[in-house]
Design an enzyme around this catalytic site. Structure first.
Site, PDB file in Angstrom:
ATOM      1  N   GLU A  54      -3.417  -9.750   4.259  1.00 26.33           N
ATOM      2  CA  GLU A  54      -4.156  -9.349   5.458  1.00 26.33           C
ATOM      3  C   GLU A  54      -5.271 -10.337   5.818  1.00 26.33           C
ATOM      4  O   GLU A  54      -5.515 -10.612   6.988  1.00 26.33           O
ATOM      5  CB  GLU A  54      -4.775  -7.955   5.261  1.00 26.33           C
ATOM      6  CG  GLU A  54      -3.799  -6.799   5.364  1.00 26.33           C
ATOM      7  CD  GLU A  54      -3.122  -6.476   4.046  1.00 26.33           C
ATOM      8  OE1 GLU A  54      -2.578  -5.360   3.927  1.00 26.33           O
ATOM      9  OE2 GLU A  54      -3.100  -7.334   3.145  1.00 26.33           O
ATOM     10  N   GLU A 114       0.840  -1.216   0.000  1.00 30.00           N
ATOM     11  CA  GLU A 114       0.000   0.000   0.000  1.00 30.00           C
ATOM     12  C   GLU A 114       0.868   1.258   0.000  1.00 30.00           C
ATOM     13  O   GLU A 114       0.571   2.226  -0.703  1.00 30.00           O
ATOM     14  CB  GLU A 114      -0.923  -0.027   1.218  1.00 30.00           C
ATOM     15  CG  GLU A 114      -1.993  -1.093   1.134  1.00 30.00           C
ATOM     16  CD  GLU A 114      -2.782  -1.225   2.411  1.00 30.00           C
ATOM     17  OE1 GLU A 114      -4.005  -1.000   2.360  1.00 30.00           O
ATOM     18  OE2 GLU A 114      -2.171  -1.524   3.455  1.00 30.00           O
TER      19      GLU A 114
HETATM   20  N1  T1G Z   1       5.289  -7.952  11.256  1.00 25.79           N
HETATM   21  C1  T1G Z   1       6.095  -8.362  12.262  1.00 25.79           C
HETATM   22  N2  T1G Z   1       7.018  -9.375  12.152  1.00 25.79           N
HETATM   23  C2  T1G Z   1       7.100  -9.964  10.965  1.00 25.79           C
HETATM   24  C3  T1G Z   1       6.274  -9.597   9.859  1.00 25.79           C
HETATM   25  C4  T1G Z   1       5.343  -8.528  10.037  1.00 25.79           C
HETATM   26  N3  T1G Z   1       4.552  -8.094   9.054  1.00 25.79           N
HETATM   27  N4  T1G Z   1       6.593 -10.401   8.820  1.00 25.79           N
HETATM   28  C5  T1G Z   1       7.565 -11.225   9.244  1.00 25.79           C
HETATM   29  N5  T1G Z   1       7.874 -10.974  10.519  1.00 25.79           N
HETATM   30  C6  T1G Z   1       8.917 -11.644  11.322  1.00 25.79           C
HETATM   31  C7  T1G Z   1       8.572 -13.104  11.618  1.00 25.79           C
HETATM   32  O1  T1G Z   1       7.806 -13.213  12.772  1.00 25.79           O
HETATM   33  C8  T1G Z   1       9.954 -13.720  11.787  1.00 25.79           C
HETATM   34  O2  T1G Z   1      10.411 -13.408  13.080  1.00 25.79           O
HETATM   35  C9  T1G Z   1      10.798 -12.945  10.788  1.00 25.79           C
HETATM   36  O3  T1G Z   1      10.082 -11.728  10.532  1.00 25.79           O
HETATM   37  C10 T1G Z   1      10.992 -13.657   9.500  1.00 25.79           C
HETATM   38  O4  T1G Z   1       9.735 -14.041   8.991  1.00 25.79           O
HETATM   39  C11 T1G Z   1      -2.234  -1.849   7.114  1.00 25.79           C
HETATM   40  C12 T1G Z   1      -3.035  -4.464   7.991  1.00 25.79           C
HETATM   41  C13 T1G Z   1       7.655 -11.626   4.580  1.00 25.79           C
HETATM   42  C14 T1G Z   1       7.020 -13.614   3.288  1.00 25.79           C
HETATM   43  O5  T1G Z   1       1.086 -10.593   6.547  1.00 25.79           O
HETATM   44  O6  T1G Z   1       4.440 -13.453   5.046  1.00 25.79           O
HETATM   45  O7  T1G Z   1       0.087  -4.814   6.461  1.00 25.79           O
HETATM   46  O8  T1G Z   1      10.502 -15.707  13.959  1.00 25.79           O
HETATM   47  O9  T1G Z   1      10.131 -16.516   9.173  1.00 25.79           O
HETATM   48  O10 T1G Z   1       9.739 -17.301   5.609  1.00 25.79           O
HETATM   49  O11 T1G Z   1      -2.964  -3.068   5.314  1.00 25.79           O
HETATM   50  O12 T1G Z   1       7.287 -13.301   6.936  1.00 25.79           O
HETATM   51  O13 T1G Z   1      12.528 -14.617  13.075  1.00 25.79           O
HETATM   52  O14 T1G Z   1      11.487 -13.797  15.217  1.00 25.79           O
HETATM   53  O15 T1G Z   1       8.136 -15.606   7.936  1.00 25.79           O
HETATM   54  O16 T1G Z   1      11.316 -15.526   4.735  1.00 25.79           O
HETATM   55  C15 T1G Z   1       0.647  -7.942   6.172  1.00 25.79           C
HETATM   56  C16 T1G Z   1       3.805 -11.426   6.855  1.00 25.79           C
HETATM   57  C17 T1G Z   1       0.627  -7.407   7.553  1.00 25.79           C
HETATM   58  C18 T1G Z   1       3.323 -10.578   5.772  1.00 25.79           C
HETATM   59  C19 T1G Z   1       9.006 -13.663   4.813  1.00 25.79           C
HETATM   60  N6  T1G Z   1       1.892  -8.640   5.930  1.00 25.79           N
HETATM   61  N7  T1G Z   1       5.115 -11.981   6.635  1.00 25.79           N
HETATM   62  O17 T1G Z   1       8.892 -15.024   5.003  1.00 25.79           O
HETATM   63  O18 T1G Z   1      10.445 -15.343   7.007  1.00 25.79           O
HETATM   64  S1  T1G Z   1      -0.927  -6.643   7.889  1.00 25.79           S
HETATM   65  C20 T1G Z   1       2.005  -9.942   6.131  1.00 25.79           C
HETATM   66  C21 T1G Z   1       5.314 -12.995   5.767  1.00 25.79           C
HETATM   67  C22 T1G Z   1      -0.865  -5.151   7.041  1.00 25.79           C
HETATM   68  C23 T1G Z   1      -1.999  -3.068   6.294  1.00 25.79           C
HETATM   69  C24 T1G Z   1      -2.106  -4.335   7.039  1.00 25.79           C
HETATM   70  C25 T1G Z   1       6.682 -13.585   5.742  1.00 25.79           C
HETATM   71  C26 T1G Z   1       7.579 -13.068   4.596  1.00 25.79           C
HETATM   72  P1  T1G Z   1      11.281 -14.423  13.865  1.00 25.79           P
HETATM   73  P2  T1G Z   1       9.556 -15.483   8.307  1.00 25.79           P
HETATM   74  P3  T1G Z   1      10.161 -15.886   5.549  1.00 25.79           P
END
Ligand code: T1G
Length: 692
Positions: free
Chosen positions: A128, A108
């Protein structure tokens, strides 16, 4: 180089400002990152020498979304609407330079910029919905203006990423730049923007694709029909639909308001809290308290599978899919041929559905070697036994295997409840023996219970956990006990379900309650699918249970067209008057006064003893943490992710309520409901169960 804040740097390349975000591990849009972005853009905008601004991220990815850990906490820092004003509303062209995954709020934020460039390997998406949320910073309003409404609905409702090629086709990105040359490519693009006086292009002003969808409600009706089944029990998808529809029906700013409110309303919901909990719980399973992340892992270049039945075949496919050669051994040619045929048929079906090419099928089948002797496994690094569930047979196989397998080879059993230590005790390498409990169908189900024996060595555990990730499984480390975590808790539910149909309920009533709760099917439909005659034999059957009587009546489940239910030739299921009559007679013969049983009691008696057993599993250290238990149930037994898992659910409804009901049931129905000391303790100390 000027640091805007701890995670953001501002540099200059001539008249182009470069804002670099550096907030590992995934540059999540935390308060610091939002402040850095807004501060940096405002600084650059105020600098007369700057003609354009490039926003780029250091590390492995562009902003992968809002910082999920911030939700539900008082928000600090720049808000998303403020960020939008600084970016889209700014006086100078802003180019987002994208690599890795531009997801959620990160995507976004990029759409708030005037232009976007990306490397070909970049991915884009709105995950999301997988967190029980919807995009909250304009994603549902801006994407349809580029991709069209149908594509935007698919992206927002599926939550699945799309690639850079697709993004370019939709105009989501304006150019692809060379892999590994993102910064140069972005600077060159910014150069072109300046030199050719390209406008401050705001997606909010692009209405062609929106106008094209106006007056076509059928677009939404079709999607609503398609997703209603997939999202049975989920809430957020309806809000996502309404937000994208608002993009069509309302002016941009009104659509933004509607989206924002819907997003804010979803954050505190039990479903979103549960799904956010599961997000982190799925990442915690890999952390093992007494095994360091850098523990040496053993090379697994070749895998042996003993048994080419349903489980053996499915297990093999996981390794073939990961490019690991497999030797599969059976005792008889006919059984071996049958097993190989099923594996090829499964692959052919996948190819027919276009989910892999025929060449992929041949590549996988070429990695598969058949064998009729255990000796064929002598050069394997890992051997997984998937033979009949009988201790003597398994011990016999392991005794022989131990002599054949090369030194250092790992021996694993796919038993779903037998004692791993007893199996290991017949080998000279108990430190190289463990359980790898796959779930049927093993090539589909994501869960792998990794069962740690008393003597299993740490490098062996580390190796198998690492391998689990490599074959696309969620590996959950569990201890040796009857049924490990999943089946041990399942037994509690099955026991109560059997008792309930004697006391007054009917199988289809119990199943309806469990189905409505959100599981894919109830205990009796599940038994009919698996087959009622597992572990049953005509010789020993004594009509002592309803299940035995059904088997004696040759009602063995779906495979015989009848079980607890009746099935027609198309496997359509319906309650069985024959079974109803048989249950009433059986209960009467047992002198049971049947009574009316409420749906609440059915649910509580099926779920609460499971929670209680989960607490015992934690007490005994058979699971590392409560969230591991929840991951087992969500990925192995279809527990609805929007209820977080049995342990999270217990906190959602109140462990005090669970304890009180358990004590009531104990009072009338005995020790099956005796509360676990840990449950008593959690309630007494007003603590929560799911973060233990
Ligand atoms: N927030 C906080 N921590 C996050 C994070 C996030 N969005 N994404 C990953 N981490 C941490 C995760 O917990 C782990 O920590 C480390 O990063 C590595 O992640 C307003 C409402 C990006 C594809 O849903 O899908 O935006 O365990 O092991 O396999 O509209 O992480 O090492 O301590 O998964 O290489 C939307 C979530 C949020 C994406 C990478 N975004 N992340 O995968 O590594 S809502 C998501 C992923 C939002 C807005 C709204 C995956 C990745 P630790 P990982 P990976």
């Amino acid at each position: 180089m000027a640091a805007v804040n701890a995670v953001t740097d501002l540099t200059r390349e001539g008249d182009i400002a470069v804002l670099t975000i550096n907030s590992p591990p995934v540059n999540a849009l935390s308060a610091d990152v939002r402040n850095g972005l807004r501060g940096g853009v405002e600084q650059a905008a105020a600098d007369a020498a700057v003609k354009a601004i490039v926003v780029i991220c250091a590390g492995r990815t562009f902003i992968a979304g809002a910082d999920i850990s911030e939700f539900g906490r008082p928000s600090k820092g720049a808000t998303l609407p403020e960020l939008q004003a600084a970016l889209e509303g700014g006086p100078k062209p802003i180019i987002a330079a994208i690599h890795g995954t531009a997801l959620g709020g990160g995507f976004e934020m990029a759409l708030m910029c005037h232009y976007r460039v990306a490397v070909p390997s970049a991915k884009f998406g709105f995950p999301e919905i997988k967190l029980g949320l919807i995009p909250g910073a304009g994603g549902t309003q801006r994407l349809p203006r580029l991709s069209g409404v149908e594509n935007a609905l698919e992206a927002v409702l599926s939550g699945n990423p799309f690639d850079a090629k697709q993004a370019l086709a939709w105009g989501v990105v304006d150019a692809l730049v060379d892999e590994g040359k993102l910064r140069e490519g972005a600077l060159a693009f910014a150069r072109k923007v300046i030199d050719t006086h390209m406008p401050l292009r705001k997606i909010r002003d692009l209405n062609d694709k929106i106008d094209a969808a106006r007056g076509h409600p059928e677009i939404f009706d079709k999607v609503r029909r398609d997703y209603a089944r997939k999202y049975r029990g989920f809430e957020a998808w309806q809000s996502a639909m309404s937000a994208v529809k608002a993009a069509v029906d309302l002016p941009f700013d009104d659509g933004m308001k509607l989206e924002r409110q819907a997003f804010l309303d979803l954050i505190p919901t039990a479903q979103s809290r549960a799904q956010r909990y599961v997000f982190f719980a799925e990442r915690k399973v890999w952390k093992i308290a007494d095994i360091a992340d850098d523990t040496e892992t053993l090379p697994i270049k070749k895998v042996g599978i003993i048994g080419a039945g349903t489980m053996g075949g499915g297990i093999s496919m996981n390794f073939l899919n990961a490019g690991i050669p497999v030797t599969i051994v059976e005792t008889a040619q006919e059984a071996l041929d049958r097993g190989l045929k099923i594996i090829r048929r499964n692959y052919d079906n996948t190819a027919k559905k276009g989910r892999m090419t025929q060449a992929d099928v041949e590549t996988r089948m070429a990695l598969l070697g058949p064998g009729l002797k255990l000796e064929a496994l002598a050069d394997c690094d890992l051997i997984i036994e998937a033979v009949f569930e009988n201790m003597d047979i398994k011990k016999d196989v392991f005794q022989k295997l131990d002599k054949i397998a090369k030194p250092g080879a790992i021996l694993a059993t796919n038993t779903s409840y037998l004692n791993i230590d007893e199996i290991a005790s017949v080998t000279a390498r108990p430190d190289y023996v463990l359980g790898m409990h796959f779930f049927s169908p093993a090539n589909v189900m994501r869960l792998l219970e990794v069962v740690r024996g008393e003597k299993t060595a740490k490098p062996v555990i580390a190796t198998v956990m690492h391998l689990a990730r490599k074959i696309g499984k969620i590996g959950v480390l569990v201890g040796v006990c009857h049924g490990f975590v999943g089946n041990r808790m399942l037994h509690q539910r099955q026991r109560e379900a059997q008792k309930l149909i004697l006391e007054g309920a009917m199988p289809w009533e119990v199943d309806r309650v469990i189905y409505d709760f959100g599981l894919p099917m109830g205990p009796f439909a599940m038994s009919d699918l698996a087959g009622l005659d597992i572990g049953w034999s005509k010789e020993t059957s004594k009509s002592s249970t309803i299940r035995e009587i059904l088997c004696e009546m040759d009602r063995r489940g779906q495979k015989t067209g009848a079980g607890f239910y009746d099935y027609d030739e198309n496997r359509n299921v319906k309650p069985s008057p024959v079974v109803e009559k048989m249950i009433l007679e059986f209960a009467a013969k047992k002198g049971i006064n049947r009574r009316r049983i409420t749906d609440d009691e059915i649910l509580e008696r099926c779920i609460y003893p499971m929670i209680n057993e989960g607490a015992k599993i934690l007490e005994e250290g058979k699971a590392q943490r409560a969230s591991d238990i929840d991951i087992v149930w969500i990925n192995g037994y279809g527990w609805p992710v929007y209820r977080g898992g049995p342990m999270f659910y217990a906190d959602l409804i109140g462990t005090d309520k669970v304890l009180a009901r358990m004590k009531e049931f104990e009072g009338t129905m005995g020790a099956d409901f005796k509360p676990a000391p840990l449950l008593e303790k959690v309630v007494a100390e007003k603590r929560t169960l799911h973060d233990l």
